[in-house]
Design an enzyme around this catalytic site. Structure first.
Site, mmCIF file in Angstrom:
data_model
loop_
_atom_site.group_PDB
_atom_site.id
_atom_site.type_symbol
_atom_site.label_atom_id
_atom_site.label_comp_id
_atom_site.label_asym_id
_atom_site.label_seq_id
_atom_site.Cartn_x
_atom_site.Cartn_y
_atom_site.Cartn_z
ATOM 1 N N HIS A 80 1.222 4.868 -2.383
ATOM 2 C CA HIS A 80 0.837 5.730 -3.509
ATOM 3 C C HIS A 80 2.113 6.401 -3.990
ATOM 4 C CE1 HIS A 80 -3.498 5.497 -2.460
ATOM 5 N NE2 HIS A 80 -3.005 5.299 -1.252
ATOM 6 N N HIS A 109 -9.623 1.033 -1.270
ATOM 7 C CA HIS A 109 -9.590 1.647 0.048
ATOM 8 C C HIS A 109 -11.017 1.577 0.612
ATOM 9 C CE1 HIS A 109 -5.782 3.221 -1.284
ATOM 10 N NE2 HIS A 109 -5.629 4.054 -0.252
ATOM 11 N N HIS A 147 0.865 -1.200 0.000
ATOM 12 C CA HIS A 147 0.000 0.000 0.000
ATOM 13 C C HIS A 147 0.891 1.235 0.000
ATOM 14 C CE1 HIS A 147 -3.883 2.005 1.767
ATOM 15 N NE2 HIS A 147 -3.159 2.909 1.110
ATOM 16 N N GLU A 201 -11.337 3.328 5.928
ATOM 17 C CA GLU A 201 -10.297 4.229 6.464
ATOM 18 C C GLU A 201 -11.040 5.304 7.265
ATOM 19 O OE1 GLU A 201 -8.207 6.513 3.483
ATOM 20 O OE2 GLU A 201 -6.515 6.967 4.827
ATOM 21 N N ASP A 247 1.717 4.011 2.854
ATOM 22 C CA ASP A 247 0.666 4.843 2.250
ATOM 23 C C ASP A 247 1.264 6.016 1.457
ATOM 24 O OD1 ASP A 247 -1.939 5.456 1.609
ATOM 25 O OD2 ASP A 247 -2.551 6.089 3.605
ATOM 26 N N ASP A 248 1.561 7.119 2.129
ATOM 27 C CA ASP A 248 2.135 8.313 1.475
ATOM 28 C C ASP A 248 3.319 8.788 2.317
ATOM 29 O OD1 ASP A 248 -0.082 8.930 -0.639
ATOM 30 O OD2 ASP A 248 -1.155 8.571 1.241
#
Ligand code: ADE
Ligand code: ZN
Length: 340
Positions: free
Chosen positions: A19, A197, A17, A200, A278-279
């Site tokens: 991005h 997703h 996961h 969340e 994630d980011d």
């Protein structure tokens, strides 16, 4: 570094996961802004970092989409991907299945080809340079309509053999998975894996929809599934992989503190949870920072971390033999660490 930090840092792992646009570090944002003569609303790198204070998902998304505007050329996407893979390799990531958001780019006039070929060439370079394998997952932006998702799928057709699957990201609440039923149906018929997703910020009902309507092969986040005992039991029974992102959850106020993060409960409940970043440029760290943040809570044992690393491989879209090879490498690592 204490014993657990050392243990998790070199533990072989996959990242499921991530991005790629969320790995754009402020330094690279500035460098690309200069290279492409794009103006950005920040005076310095420190100024950018100071803006990374979020109280919910949308606060982050607004800055994330603005930052992506510096990405213009195939070389930019190549450089972005390779910078992530360099960091990932340093964190003992041996396989990564990464998301990209083509609509963020095509909607501002960057051709799909520029994005896809730039990322794919970065992925090929990571394989040569680090031996790190990777796959690409095309995410639909859920705040846009399904027609736009279907058009994006049309654009992706020539790259079908180089795509692993489709995903669903962006603003969750108000954009339930059912909105993308046809796009996911078509993606499945095209032979693509399906992830989304869900849970969340959105309610457990969105997780039900991701399972029953989108028929996902993997669930991204899924935190709020824990509010529904029957759903939790179903996810455990079906061996559904959850790609959990602890530092993201903290930065986006999905949890109040790392100690309050439900990862330990997820494992006790038999969920196939994994650890992901994630980011990472926006949330304070790459995958090992996430493992170490969990270790600092002292709620997980060394066996739990081995389970998390194993889950990252069993939850990947690699073939069985390759997964078995990675699991054997985890076992060798554990045996070697114990012998030290
Ligand atoms: N896009 C990038 N990161 C995201 C996240 N954590 N949730 C939804 N959409 C995203
Ligand atoms: Zn995400």
């Amino acid at each position: 570094m204490n014993g657990d930090d050392r243990f998790v840092s070199a533990l072989p792992k996959a990242e499921l996961h991530l991005h790629i646009e969320g790995s754009l570090e402020p330094e690279m944002m500035f460098a690309l802004a200069q290279r492409n003569r794009v103006s950005i609303p920040f005076a310095s790198v420190d100024d950018v970092r100071a803006a990374y204070r979020f109280s919910r998902l949308q606060d982050f998304l607004d800055i994330y989409y603005a930052g992506a505007d510096v990405l213009r050329t195939e070389q930019d996407f190549h450089d972005l991907a390779l910078a992530y893979f360099d960091r990932a390799a340093a964190d003992a990531v041996v396989h990564a299945e990464i998301f990209f958001d083509p609509q963020t780019h095509t909607d501002r006039g960057i051709p799909f080809q520029v994005v896809a070929d730039g990322l794919l060439s970065g992925m090929a370079e990571a394989k040569r340079k680090h031996g790190l394998s990777s796959g690409l997952i095309l995410c639909f932006l859920r705040h846009l309509d399904e027609e736009a998702a279907l058009r994006t799928l049309d654009q992706a057709e020539p790259w079908l053999d180089r795509l692993l699957g489709v995903g669903l990201d962006s603003s969750e609440v108000g954009h339930p998975p059912s909105k993308f039923a046809r796009a996911f149906e078509r993606a499945g018929a095209m032979g693509l894996k399906r992830v989304a997703h869900a849970g969340e910020e959105g309610p457990p009902a969105y997780v039900h929809e991701a399972l029953d309507i989108l028929r996902v092969d993997r669930l991204d986040h899924g935190n709020r599934s824990l509010e529904d005992a029957a759903l939790t039991a179903r996810l455990a029974r079906e061996g559904m992989t959850l790609t959990v992102c602890p530092l993201s959850n903290l930065k986006l106020c999905v949890v109040d503190s790392m100690t309050a993060h439900p990862m330990a409960d997820m494992l006790r409940l038999g969920l196939r949870a994994t650890v992901n970043s994630d980011d990472p440029a926006y949330f304070g760290g790459y995958v090992n920072d996430n493992y170490r943040a969990l270790a600092a809570t002292e709620k997980l044992s060394r066996e739990d971390f081995v389970t998390l690393a194993r889950n990252s491989f069993t939850g990947s879209f690699l073939d069985e033999a390759t997964i078995a090879g990675h699991l054997a490498a985890v076992d060798r690592y554990v045996a070697g660490f114990d012998a030290d």
